[in-house]
Scaffold this motif. Structure first.
Motif, PDB file in Angstrom:
ATOM      1  N   LYS A 256      25.144  15.665  -8.943  1.00 36.75           N
ATOM      2  CA  LYS A 256      25.179  14.625  -9.996  1.00 36.75           C
ATOM      3  C   LYS A 256      25.996  13.431  -9.547  1.00 36.75           C
ATOM      4  O   LYS A 256      26.680  13.485  -8.525  1.00 36.75           O
ATOM      5  N   HIS A 257      25.984  12.371 -10.348  1.00 38.56           N
ATOM      6  CA  HIS A 257      26.850  11.199 -10.171  1.00 38.56           C
ATOM      7  C   HIS A 257      26.680  10.545  -8.808  1.00 38.56           C
ATOM      8  O   HIS A 257      27.653  10.047  -8.226  1.00 38.56           O
ATOM      9  N   SER A 258      25.473  10.564  -8.275  1.00 38.70           N
ATOM     10  CA  SER A 258      25.299  10.070  -6.919  1.00 38.70           C
ATOM     11  C   SER A 258      24.326   8.893  -6.900  1.00 38.70           C
ATOM     12  O   SER A 258      23.477   8.750  -7.777  1.00 38.70           O
ATOM     13  N   LEU A 259      24.454   8.055  -5.879  1.00 36.08           N
ATOM     14  CA  LEU A 259      23.455   7.001  -5.661  1.00 36.08           C
ATOM     15  C   LEU A 259      22.093   7.677  -5.514  1.00 36.08           C
ATOM     16  O   LEU A 259      22.012   8.800  -5.007  1.00 36.08           O
ATOM     17  N   ASP A 260      21.027   6.973  -5.899  1.00 35.24           N
ATOM     18  CA  ASP A 260      19.696   7.582  -5.928  1.00 35.24           C
ATOM     19  C   ASP A 260      19.164   7.957  -4.551  1.00 35.24           C
ATOM     20  O   ASP A 260      18.260   8.769  -4.435  1.00 35.24           O
ATOM     21  N   ASN A 261      19.691   7.328  -3.508  1.00 32.73           N
ATOM     22  CA  ASN A 261      19.110   7.553  -2.177  1.00 32.73           C
ATOM     23  C   ASN A 261      19.858   8.605  -1.355  1.00 32.73           C
ATOM     24  O   ASN A 261      19.513   8.848  -0.212  1.00 32.73           O
ATOM     25  N   PHE A 262      20.903   9.216  -1.926  1.00 29.53           N
ATOM     26  CA  PHE A 262      21.710  10.201  -1.185  1.00 29.53           C
ATOM     27  C   PHE A 262      21.296  11.638  -1.509  1.00 29.53           C
ATOM     28  O   PHE A 262      21.278  12.020  -2.678  1.00 29.53           O
ATOM     29  N   ILE A 263      21.033  12.430  -0.473  1.00 27.94           N
ATOM     30  CA  ILE A 263      20.768  13.857  -0.667  1.00 27.94           C
ATOM     31  C   ILE A 263      21.652  14.594   0.338  1.00 27.94           C
ATOM     32  O   ILE A 263      21.484  14.434   1.547  1.00 27.94           O
ATOM     33  N   VAL A 264      22.608  15.358  -0.166  1.00 24.13           N
ATOM     34  CA  VAL A 264      23.473  16.121   0.741  1.00 24.13           C
ATOM     35  C   VAL A 264      23.208  17.603   0.498  1.00 24.13           C
ATOM     36  O   VAL A 264      23.338  18.105  -0.623  1.00 24.13           O
ATOM     37  N   LEU A 265      22.792  18.268   1.564  1.00 20.84           N
ATOM     38  CA  LEU A 265      22.366  19.667   1.476  1.00 20.84           C
ATOM     39  C   LEU A 265      23.232  20.515   2.383  1.00 20.84           C
ATOM     40  O   LEU A 265      23.768  20.020   3.373  1.00 20.84           O
ATOM     41  N   CYS A 266      23.314  21.800   2.037  1.00 18.39           N
ATOM     42  CA  CYS A 266      24.016  22.708   2.930  1.00 18.39           C
ATOM     43  C   CYS A 266      23.079  23.866   3.262  1.00 18.39           C
ATOM     44  O   CYS A 266      22.439  24.433   2.367  1.00 18.39           O
ATOM     45  N   TYR A 267      22.967  24.162   4.555  1.00 17.59           N
ATOM     46  CA  TYR A 267      22.198  25.330   5.004  1.00 17.59           C
ATOM     47  C   TYR A 267      23.204  26.336   5.522  1.00 17.59           C
ATOM     48  O   TYR A 267      23.782  26.150   6.598  1.00 17.59           O
ATOM     49  N   ASN A 268      23.417  27.389   4.754  1.00 15.76           N
ATOM     50  CA  ASN A 268      24.437  28.371   5.130  1.00 15.76           C
ATOM     51  C   ASN A 268      24.134  29.044   6.456  1.00 15.76           C
ATOM     52  O   ASN A 268      23.010  29.486   6.682  1.00 15.76           O
ATOM     53  N   GLY A 269      25.126  29.088   7.326  1.00 13.39           N
ATOM     54  CA  GLY A 269      24.967  29.779   8.608  1.00 13.39           C
ATOM     55  C   GLY A 269      24.323  28.923   9.686  1.00 13.39           C
ATOM     56  O   GLY A 269      24.241  29.310  10.848  1.00 13.39           O
ATOM     57  N   ILE A 270      23.875  27.743   9.316  1.00 21.61           N
ATOM     58  CA  ILE A 270      23.210  26.851  10.284  1.00 21.61           C
ATOM     59  C   ILE A 270      24.235  25.845  10.821  1.00 21.61           C
ATOM     60  O   ILE A 270      25.111  25.401  10.082  1.00 21.61           O
ATOM     61  N   ASP A 271      24.101  25.500  12.089  1.00 23.89           N
ATOM     62  CA  ASP A 271      24.952  24.460  12.658  1.00 23.89           C
ATOM     63  C   ASP A 271      24.211  23.124  12.489  1.00 23.89           C
ATOM     64  O   ASP A 271      23.240  22.853  13.187  1.00 23.89           O
ATOM     65  N   ALA A 272      24.686  22.316  11.532  1.00 23.34           N
ATOM     66  CA  ALA A 272      23.965  21.082  11.200  1.00 23.34           C
ATOM     67  C   ALA A 272      23.911  20.106  12.369  1.00 23.34           C
ATOM     68  O   ALA A 272      22.958  19.333  12.498  1.00 23.34           O
ATOM     69  N   GLU A 273      24.924  20.153  13.233  1.00 25.55           N
ATOM     70  CA  GLU A 273      24.894  19.237  14.387  1.00 25.55           C
ATOM     71  C   GLU A 273      23.732  19.578  15.297  1.00 25.55           C
ATOM     72  O   GLU A 273      23.036  18.702  15.814  1.00 25.55           O
TER      73      GLU A 273
ATOM     74  N   LEU B 249      16.008  17.977  15.039  1.00 25.04           N
ATOM     75  CA  LEU B 249      15.153  17.068  14.253  1.00 25.04           C
ATOM     76  C   LEU B 249      14.887  15.781  15.026  1.00 25.04           C
ATOM     77  O   LEU B 249      13.799  15.207  14.941  1.00 25.04           O
ATOM     78  N   GLU B 250      15.875  15.343  15.795  1.00 23.34           N
ATOM     79  CA  GLU B 250      15.682  14.129  16.602  1.00 23.34           C
ATOM     80  C   GLU B 250      14.529  14.338  17.582  1.00 23.34           C
ATOM     81  O   GLU B 250      13.726  13.427  17.811  1.00 23.34           O
ATOM     82  N   GLU B 251      14.433  15.558  18.133  1.00 22.29           N
ATOM     83  CA  GLU B 251      13.322  15.845  19.066  1.00 22.29           C
ATOM     84  C   GLU B 251      11.970  15.681  18.371  1.00 22.29           C
ATOM     85  O   GLU B 251      10.962  15.460  19.006  1.00 22.29           O
ATOM     86  N   LYS B 252      11.992  15.837  17.036  1.00 20.88           N
ATOM     87  CA  LYS B 252      10.752  15.661  16.265  1.00 20.88           C
ATOM     88  C   LYS B 252      10.703  14.293  15.586  1.00 20.88           C
ATOM     89  O   LYS B 252       9.969  14.092  14.615  1.00 20.88           O
ATOM     90  N   ASP B 253      11.523  13.373  16.075  1.00 17.82           N
ATOM     91  CA  ASP B 253      11.536  11.988  15.585  1.00 17.82           C
ATOM     92  C   ASP B 253      11.991  11.833  14.137  1.00 17.82           C
ATOM     93  O   ASP B 253      11.551  10.918  13.427  1.00 17.82           O
ATOM     94  N   ILE B 254      12.878  12.754  13.710  1.00 14.52           N
ATOM     95  CA  ILE B 254      13.463  12.603  12.370  1.00 14.52           C
ATOM     96  C   ILE B 254      14.955  12.383  12.548  1.00 14.52           C
ATOM     97  O   ILE B 254      15.621  13.143  13.244  1.00 14.52           O
ATOM     98  N   PHE B 255      15.461  11.317  11.916  1.00 13.60           N
ATOM     99  CA  PHE B 255      16.871  10.966  12.107  1.00 13.60           C
ATOM    100  C   PHE B 255      17.647  11.187  10.817  1.00 13.60           C
ATOM    101  O   PHE B 255      17.381  10.539   9.807  1.00 13.60           O
ATOM    102  N   VAL B 256      18.590  12.136  10.876  1.00  9.32           N
ATOM    103  CA  VAL B 256      19.443  12.433   9.719  1.00  9.32           C
ATOM    104  C   VAL B 256      20.891  12.476  10.209  1.00  9.32           C
ATOM    105  O   VAL B 256      21.150  12.320  11.394  1.00  9.32           O
ATOM    106  N   ALA B 257      21.829  12.741   9.295  1.00  8.40           N
ATOM    107  CA  ALA B 257      23.243  12.784   9.686  1.00  8.40           C
ATOM    108  C   ALA B 257      23.887  14.074   9.200  1.00  8.40           C
ATOM    109  O   ALA B 257      23.387  14.722   8.278  1.00  8.40           O
TER     110      ALA B 257
END
Ligand code: PLP
Length: 380
Positions: free
Chosen positions: A283-300, A306-314
């Protein structure tokens, strides 16, 4: 390419680039020069400042143009007279946090939903407090803070001080870098004395920003020189940059409602189509922000896959990620180290289409599925 990192950088809009171009070549004159073509550039520079100021309900004379939001934030803190007179939100961008810490400032806590803990704020304001700094929207979570409520606490404090004859100033500064193209901003409505805005996040050129300064705030220059920008930011004016910033603010105003609707729809699509995540910024967030957590996954690792598949996230703030440090923002809202390690920030923007959103969801799901499979195989 599907670019989903608009909080880190936005491309310069074609109309912005077009507006800037003459000022690199034909209209290159120094606005301080005495001849007519230079005077014309000076007046166009002032008109551009008025356009930028208008976007936040201010006048050109209220703005000090800087080389970006970092400098504007630093400049805001020159309003403080004594060490230790600052309160800042613990989730602030480093360009606020670092200066505030250097000046002996104290952090204000956030609640698990990312919003300011108003009770903590009230308990920390003393008669020595001169400046309170709270970003309008956080750059890692998109959390929009209740600035008007904070301003009202400040007003009450000032009244109380007045009754007791305490003369210390009390100013409200806000870093609105992430919010200028997603919220309808008015300095009067927000009740701020100092407001940082940033061209780089609104499809304008990088290295240009501004600080709105109310009559109550008295600043000191960070650099000495020719006395431009009321002596507060010496150096020959960045004319193309400011012309571009003005065009970007004008376009942002025009796109505001349409973009907000679009991002809300796309956010819903992503949240419906993505799998196996925990939503962090509910809640209470700008409309364009989505912050997700994948348990047990190394997001880095996920970012690279994802970059190898041409998707750029942070994984979090771009600068925090490049230094390899755990996000202080995600820590502040109480996430565990494992949750922080598995957190992904998606920020939607004008480069996206609905088709890209569906495609990104498919590719992220597939990548996550493969990661969980790989992790499971490793543990056997
Ligand atoms: N403040 C916030 C909230 C930001 O998101 C950023 C950019 O990442 C900055 C300040 C710094 O902006 P700049 O790098 O343009 O100086």
């Amino acid at each position: 390419m599907i670019y989903l990192d608009h909080a880190a950088a936005t491309p310069v809009a074609p109309k912005v680039k077009e507006a800037m171009e003459p000022y690199f070549t034909d209209d290159f004159f120094n606005p301080s020069a005495a001849y007519l073509p230079a005077k014309k550039v000076a007046s166009e520079y002032e008109a551009a400042k008025a356009t930028i100021a208008h976007a936040i309900g201010a006048k050109a004379s209220d703005l000090i143009i800087t080389a970006g939001a970092t400098e504007a934030n630093n400049l805001a803190f020159t309003s403080v007279n004594k060490n230790g007179a600052i309160l800042y939100l613990e989730t602030e961008h480093d360009s606020v946090r670092a200066v505030a810490k250097n000046l002996g400032g104290k952090p204000i806590k956030v609640l698990p939903n990312g919003l300011i803990d108003l009770n903590d704020l009230k308990s920390k304001i003393t008669d020595q407090t001169e400046l309170i700094s709270v970003a309008l929207a956080n750059n890692e979570l998109g959390t929009v803070q209740p600035l008007a409520e904070i301003a009202s606490i400040i007003r009450e404090t000032k009244l109380n001080r007045m009754k007791r004859g305490v003369k210390t100033q009390l100013l409200l500064h806000s870093d609105a870098s992430q919010a200028l193209n997603l919220l309808d901003i008015s300095v009067a409505r927000l009740g701020v004395d100092l407001l940082t805005i940033n061209s780089a996040k609104i499809y304008g050129p990088k290295g240009v920003g501004a600080l709105y300064v109310s009559h109550d705030a008295k600043l000191h220059p960070l650099v000495a020189g020719g006395g431009q920008e009321k002596g507060l930011r010496s150096g020959t004016e960045n004319v193309p940059g400011v012309i571009g910033f003005a065009k970007a603010t004008e376009l942002a105003k025009g796109h505001l409602n349409g973009n907000r609707k679009k991002y809300t729809t796309w956010r819903k699509i992503l949240l419906a189509e993505l799998k196996d995540y925990e939503l962090i910024n509910r809640k209470h967030s700008l409309d364009n922000f989505i912050v997700l957590c994948y348990n047990g996954i190394d997001a880095e690792r996920l970012v690279f896959l994802l970059e190898e598949k041409d998707i750029f996230v942070a994984t979090g703030a771009a600068c925090a990620a490049s230094k390899g440090v755990r996000s202080h923002v995600l820590k502040a809202i109480g996430l565990t180290d494992e949750q922080i390690a598995g957190s992904l920030r998606i920020t939607l923007g004008e480069t996206n289409t609905e088709e890209q959103i569906h495609k990104a969801a498919d590719i992220i799901n597939e990548t996550i599925k493969n990661e969980y499979k790989r992790i499971k195989a490793l543990s056997h």
